[in-house]
Design a protein around this motif. Structure first.
Motif, PDB file in Angstrom:
ATOM      1  N   ALA A   9       0.835  -1.204   0.000  1.00 25.48           N
ATOM      2  CA  ALA A   9       0.000   0.000   0.000  1.00 25.48           C
ATOM      3  C   ALA A   9       0.868   1.252   0.000  1.00 25.48           C
ATOM      4  O   ALA A   9       0.503   2.269  -0.583  1.00 25.48           O
ATOM      5  N   ARG A  10       2.025   1.193   0.638  1.00 32.59           N
ATOM      6  CA  ARG A  10       2.920   2.359   0.653  1.00 32.59           C
ATOM      7  C   ARG A  10       3.620   2.536  -0.692  1.00 32.59           C
ATOM      8  O   ARG A  10       3.886   3.646  -1.104  1.00 32.59           O
ATOM      9  N   ARG A  11       3.942   1.452  -1.341  1.00 30.41           N
ATOM     10  CA  ARG A  11       4.661   1.559  -2.617  1.00 30.41           C
ATOM     11  C   ARG A  11       3.769   2.090  -3.718  1.00 30.41           C
ATOM     12  O   ARG A  11       4.244   2.776  -4.606  1.00 30.41           O
ATOM     13  N   GLY A  12       2.480   1.784  -3.677  1.00 29.85           N
ATOM     14  CA  GLY A  12       1.559   2.253  -4.709  1.00 29.85           C
ATOM     15  C   GLY A  12       1.560   3.769  -4.825  1.00 29.85           C
ATOM     16  O   GLY A  12       1.838   4.318  -5.878  1.00 29.85           O
ATOM     17  N   PRO A  13       1.258   4.478  -3.743  1.00 34.63           N
ATOM     18  CA  PRO A  13       1.265   5.950  -3.805  1.00 34.63           C
ATOM     19  C   PRO A  13       2.632   6.526  -4.159  1.00 34.63           C
ATOM     20  O   PRO A  13       2.713   7.549  -4.830  1.00 34.63           O
ATOM     21  N   VAL A  19       5.314   9.012 -10.921  1.00 37.34           N
ATOM     22  CA  VAL A  19       4.756   9.121 -12.271  1.00 37.34           C
ATOM     23  C   VAL A  19       4.188  10.515 -12.501  1.00 37.34           C
ATOM     24  O   VAL A  19       4.397  11.112 -13.566  1.00 37.34           O
ATOM     25  N   VAL A  20       3.497  11.063 -11.520  1.00 42.24           N
ATOM     26  CA  VAL A  20       2.924  12.414 -11.658  1.00 42.24           C
ATOM     27  C   VAL A  20       4.025  13.453 -11.786  1.00 42.24           C
ATOM     28  O   VAL A  20       3.942  14.365 -12.622  1.00 42.24           O
ATOM     29  N   VAL A  21       5.089  13.329 -10.987  1.00 45.98           N
ATOM     30  CA  VAL A  21       6.208  14.276 -11.066  1.00 45.98           C
ATOM     31  C   VAL A  21       6.900  14.174 -12.418  1.00 45.98           C
ATOM     32  O   VAL A  21       7.227  15.193 -13.040  1.00 45.98           O
ATOM     33  N   ALA A  22       7.122  12.957 -12.895  1.00 47.80           N
ATOM     34  CA  ALA A  22       7.759  12.773 -14.200  1.00 47.80           C
ATOM     35  C   ALA A  22       6.892  13.361 -15.306  1.00 47.80           C
ATOM     36  O   ALA A  22       7.404  14.026 -16.214  1.00 47.80           O
ATOM     37  N   ALA A  23       5.584  13.151 -15.227  1.00 51.82           N
ATOM     38  CA  ALA A  23       4.680  13.706 -16.236  1.00 51.82           C
ATOM     39  C   ALA A  23       4.702  15.230 -16.196  1.00 51.82           C
ATOM     40  O   ALA A  23       4.705  15.882 -17.247  1.00 51.82           O
ATOM     41  N   ALA A  24       4.743  15.798 -14.995  1.00 49.62           N
ATOM     42  CA  ALA A  24       4.794  17.260 -14.869  1.00 49.62           C
ATOM     43  C   ALA A  24       6.085  17.808 -15.476  1.00 49.62           C
ATOM     44  O   ALA A  24       6.076  18.847 -16.145  1.00 49.62           O
TER      45      ALA A  24
END
Length: 47
Positions: A9-13, A19-24
């Motif tokens: 559960a910790r690794r998912g977030p 992924v969000v930072v890389a996309a940004a």
């Protein structure tokens, strides 16, 4: 097996944040390149 569930559960977030930072970063870099191309084609860069 209940010991493994919190770690998963910790690794998912964490992956989601990465992924969000890389996309940004990709969006920002692409926006910068597009802005420079538009400015260059408009003659705003002084070339």
């Amino acid at each position: 097996m209940s010991d493994e569930e919190p770690s998963v559960a910790r690794r998912g977030p964490t992956w989601l944040v990465l992924v969000v930072v890389a996309a940004a970063l990709v969006v920002c870099c692409c926006s910068t390149v597009i802005g420079l191309v538009v400015a260059g084609s408009a003659g705003l860069l002084g070339r």
